[in-house]
Design a protein around this motif. Sequence first.
Motif, PDB file in Angstrom:
ATOM      1  N   SER A  61       1.264  -0.984  -0.003  1.00 47.82           N
ATOM      2  CA  SER A  61       0.026   0.225  -0.144  1.00 47.82           C
ATOM      3  C   SER A  61       0.628   0.809  -0.093  1.00 47.82           C
ATOM      4  CB  SER A  61      -1.094  -0.108   1.167  1.00 47.82           C
ATOM      5  OG  SER A  61      -1.736   1.420   1.241  1.00 47.82           O
ATOM      6  N   ASN A  62       0.161   2.443  -0.142  1.00 48.71           N
ATOM      7  CA  ASN A  62       0.928   3.417  -0.377  1.00 48.71           C
ATOM      8  C   ASN A  62       0.395   4.300   0.960  1.00 48.71           C
ATOM      9  OD1 ASN A  62      -1.753   4.089  -1.454  1.00 48.71           O
ATOM     10  ND2 ASN A  62      -1.008   5.342  -3.605  1.00 48.71           N
ATOM     11  N   PRO A  89      -0.141   3.931   5.389  1.00 49.82           N
ATOM     12  CA  PRO A  89       0.148   3.443   6.378  1.00 49.82           C
ATOM     13  C   PRO A  89      -1.160   2.865   7.145  1.00 49.82           C
ATOM     14  CG  PRO A  89       0.768   5.501   7.154  1.00 49.82           C
ATOM     15  CD  PRO A  89       0.626   5.393   5.658  1.00 49.82           C
ATOM     16  N   ASN A  90      -2.374   2.829   6.838  1.00 51.02           N
ATOM     17  CA  ASN A  90      -3.264   2.877   7.176  1.00 51.02           C
ATOM     18  C   ASN A  90      -4.561   1.730   6.606  1.00 51.02           C
ATOM     19  OD1 ASN A  90      -3.994   4.828   5.440  1.00 51.02           O
ATOM     20  ND2 ASN A  90      -5.859   5.522   7.577  1.00 51.02           N
ATOM     21  N   LYS A  91      -3.581   1.343   5.505  1.00 54.51           N
ATOM     22  CA  LYS A  91      -4.416   0.370   4.506  1.00 54.51           C
ATOM     23  C   LYS A  91      -3.744  -0.692   4.148  1.00 54.51           C
ATOM     24  CE  LYS A  91      -6.960   3.941   1.835  1.00 54.51           C
ATOM     25  NZ  LYS A  91      -7.326   4.510   0.516  1.00 54.51           N
ATOM     26  N   ARG A  92      -4.605  -1.766   3.631  1.00 55.61           N
ATOM     27  CA  ARG A  92      -4.228  -2.734   3.651  1.00 55.61           C
ATOM     28  C   ARG A  92      -5.083  -4.020   1.729  1.00 55.61           C
ATOM     29  NH1 ARG A  92      -1.496  -1.254   6.721  1.00 55.61           N
ATOM     30  NH2 ARG A  92      -0.462  -2.272   8.122  1.00 55.61           N
ATOM     31  N   LEU A  93      -4.565  -4.333   1.133  1.00 49.62           N
ATOM     32  CA  LEU A  93      -4.364  -3.492  -0.362  1.00 49.62           C
ATOM     33  C   LEU A  93      -4.322  -5.336  -0.741  1.00 49.62           C
ATOM     34  CD1 LEU A  93      -2.915  -0.702  -2.172  1.00 49.62           C
ATOM     35  CD2 LEU A  93      -4.876  -1.190  -0.714  1.00 49.62           C
ATOM     36  N   MET A  94      -5.421  -5.555  -0.927  1.00 48.36           N
ATOM     37  CA  MET A  94      -5.451  -7.269  -1.895  1.00 48.36           C
ATOM     38  C   MET A  94      -6.897  -7.488  -2.243  1.00 48.36           C
ATOM     39  SD  MET A  94      -7.047  -9.043   2.876  1.00 48.36           S
ATOM     40  CE  MET A  94      -7.797  -7.452   2.455  1.00 48.36           C
ATOM     41  N   VAL A  95      -5.560  -9.065  -3.351  1.00 47.29           N
ATOM     42  CA  VAL A  95      -6.882  -9.506  -4.246  1.00 47.29           C
ATOM     43  C   VAL A  95      -6.974 -10.890  -4.006  1.00 47.29           C
ATOM     44  CG1 VAL A  95      -6.794  -9.915  -6.559  1.00 47.29           C
ATOM     45  CG2 VAL A  95      -5.785  -8.130  -5.781  1.00 47.29           C
ATOM     46  N   ILE A  96      -8.371 -11.030  -4.558  1.00 47.67           N
ATOM     47  CA  ILE A  96      -8.574 -12.769  -4.160  1.00 47.67           C
ATOM     48  C   ILE A  96      -9.775 -12.790  -5.473  1.00 47.67           C
ATOM     49  CG2 ILE A  96      -9.362 -12.680  -1.915  1.00 47.67           C
ATOM     50  CD1 ILE A  96     -12.577 -11.889  -2.266  1.00 47.67           C
ATOM     51  N   ARG A  97      -9.978 -13.993  -5.556  1.00 45.91           N
ATOM     52  CA  ARG A  97     -10.475 -15.227  -6.738  1.00 45.91           C
ATOM     53  C   ARG A  97     -11.579 -15.530  -6.325  1.00 45.91           C
ATOM     54  NH1 ARG A  97      -5.583 -18.150  -9.920  1.00 45.91           N
ATOM     55  NH2 ARG A  97      -6.750 -17.380 -11.733  1.00 45.91           N
ATOM     56  N   GLN A  98     -12.689 -15.323  -7.086  1.00 45.16           N
ATOM     57  CA  GLN A  98     -14.168 -16.241  -6.858  1.00 45.16           C
ATOM     58  C   GLN A  98     -14.593 -16.334  -7.591  1.00 45.16           C
ATOM     59  OE1 GLN A  98     -16.277 -12.463  -4.939  1.00 45.16           O
ATOM     60  NE2 GLN A  98     -15.788 -13.335  -3.063  1.00 45.16           N
ATOM     61  N   PRO A  99     -15.107 -18.195  -8.062  1.00 48.00           N
ATOM     62  CA  PRO A  99     -16.123 -17.960  -9.001  1.00 48.00           C
ATOM     63  C   PRO A  99     -16.910 -17.565  -9.624  1.00 48.00           C
ATOM     64  CG  PRO A  99     -17.263 -19.319  -7.120  1.00 48.00           C
ATOM     65  CD  PRO A  99     -16.205 -18.281  -6.308  1.00 48.00           C
ATOM     66  N   VAL A 100     -17.220 -17.116 -11.308  1.00 51.75           N
ATOM     67  CA  VAL A 100     -18.289 -16.560 -11.556  1.00 51.75           C
ATOM     68  C   VAL A 100     -19.324 -16.716 -11.212  1.00 51.75           C
ATOM     69  CG1 VAL A 100     -17.906 -17.706 -13.915  1.00 51.75           C
ATOM     70  CG2 VAL A 100     -18.239 -15.273 -14.237  1.00 51.75           C
ATOM     71  N   GLY A 101     -19.826 -17.674 -11.534  1.00 56.38           N
ATOM     72  CA  GLY A 101     -21.086 -18.729 -11.450  1.00 56.38           C
ATOM     73  C   GLY A 101     -21.663 -19.687 -11.914  1.00 56.38           C
ATOM     74  N   SER A 133      -9.489  -2.674  -0.915  1.00 59.87           N
ATOM     75  CA  SER A 133      -8.709  -2.185   0.010  1.00 59.87           C
ATOM     76  C   SER A 133      -9.417  -2.030   1.297  1.00 59.87           C
ATOM     77  CB  SER A 133      -8.711  -0.374  -0.719  1.00 59.87           C
ATOM     78  OG  SER A 133      -8.781   0.236  -0.268  1.00 59.87           O
ATOM     79  N   LEU A 134      -8.108  -2.489   2.497  1.00 59.39           N
ATOM     80  CA  LEU A 134      -9.408  -2.375   3.645  1.00 59.39           C
ATOM     81  C   LEU A 134      -8.479  -0.951   4.339  1.00 59.39           C
ATOM     82  CD1 LEU A 134     -10.589  -3.499   6.281  1.00 59.39           C
ATOM     83  CD2 LEU A 134      -8.008  -5.529   6.301  1.00 59.39           C
TER      84      LEU A 134
END
Length: 484
Positions: free
Chosen positions: A132-133, A135-147, A481-482
């Motif tokens: 993250s740019n 200090p008070n954020k955490r950036l993540m990418v998750i992958r989920q089924p399309v459906g 983005s958390l």
Amino acid sequence: MREIVDFDNLKMYINGEWVTAQSEKTYSVINPSTGKVVANVPNGGRNETKQAIDAADQAFKSWSKLTAVERAKYLMRLYALMHQYKDQLAEIMSLEMGKPFTEAKGEVDFAASYFEWFAEEGRRIYGETIPSNSPNKRLMVIRQPVGVVAAITPWNFPLAMMTRKVGAALAAGCTAIVKPASQSPISAIAFGRLVELAGIPNGVISVITGSSGPISDEIFENPIVKKVTFTGSTEVGKLLVTKSAHQLKKLSLELGGHAPFIVFEDADLEAAATGAIASKYRNTGQTCVCANRIYVHQSVIEEFSEILVKKVKELKVGNSIDPTVQVGPLVNREGLLKVEEQVKDALDKGARILCGGKRVGGELTEGLFYEPTVLGDVTPTMLITYQETFGPVAPIIPFESEEEVIQQANGTEYGLASYFYTQNISRAVRVAEALEFGIMGINDSIPTVAQAPFGGIKESGQGREGGHQGLDDYLEYKFISLGI
């Protein structure tokens, strides 16, 4: 061992139940070896398709929540069941679409390998963290089924093309409906029985048989379906792109091919001829990746042709259910007439028949058999050099230089598979980088395996099946983005 299908009472598998078409209509599946009816199959339509889609939508809520390990257990049950019922599945394929029985058994093994592969690969649907740019954020990418996924499968590999799609979909957490080709629906019905035996929850997989038009219309117009995967002709694939645009459905396409098979002057000619046989005459030449144009260097063309013709003359043609047969019938009359048209066009324009060149008579007259054929003196003006050939005809085309043959090989709208034989490692690298095809076999005429990506470029499709890449089209990326 019990029979997995009752040929006298075939039904569709929808939401865990065996059903007939609401219209009570059926259509006949014809054995191309004999011309006789194999069975009558339900002619389902929009209503049955909608039921399957609704069931898949409901099942998705729980299936997508299972862990990858839990889904893998179901896939491995299917893997085991396919091996358990291998002979029955192979017999069904031979009867309905004419694949030689021994080759059909090999397809069952190949088809099952996709369940094994995706059972394992589904555990590796990784996300990532991004620096993250702030200090008070955490950036993540998750992958989920399309459906919900719709799989529209071809007749020439009725099991392998289905498992390659369904295995990836289920491993990713998607649910699926399967629409098999009208020429080979019984294999899909048998697969539905394996789904039932594996204890896969109702609605996760449904199998619908019937005319493509109404089923396809419901698939593409129903917003519940998030992705469609199709294997078939380039012409139909282009129509599906247009149909998918209205809802921007995810679409993966494995379409036509016109594979070059190049034999350089330094090739092992015996190995090249053996490879050409395996590629060209597998499934009676009815594969999208088979050798369609055999380019041979002028200095070795006579020797290679002699070796190839000798091997082709040794191939046994006959009823596909015979385990000793290597070349079976064409799948339908239209396919046989197309082969005859291409051969006649080549002969009219100066080609020579080196062996074969006509329908098979005698006791095989009632079937759709064409002799394994080799043509010499083939030129680029002939239909067979640019129209996809789905039949047991190998055209041999001379060339003089590496640059010339690369230009000729690439001179097509297709870009699925290609092959070449050489003992020169520098040439191998140069040619591999220059050929415009998604799959390449160097001194290897059957390169396809579950753990490698399968697919083409140009007008041969989009997306990949198999390999770890095979899961991509069944997953969506979600950025999170958390703030903390």
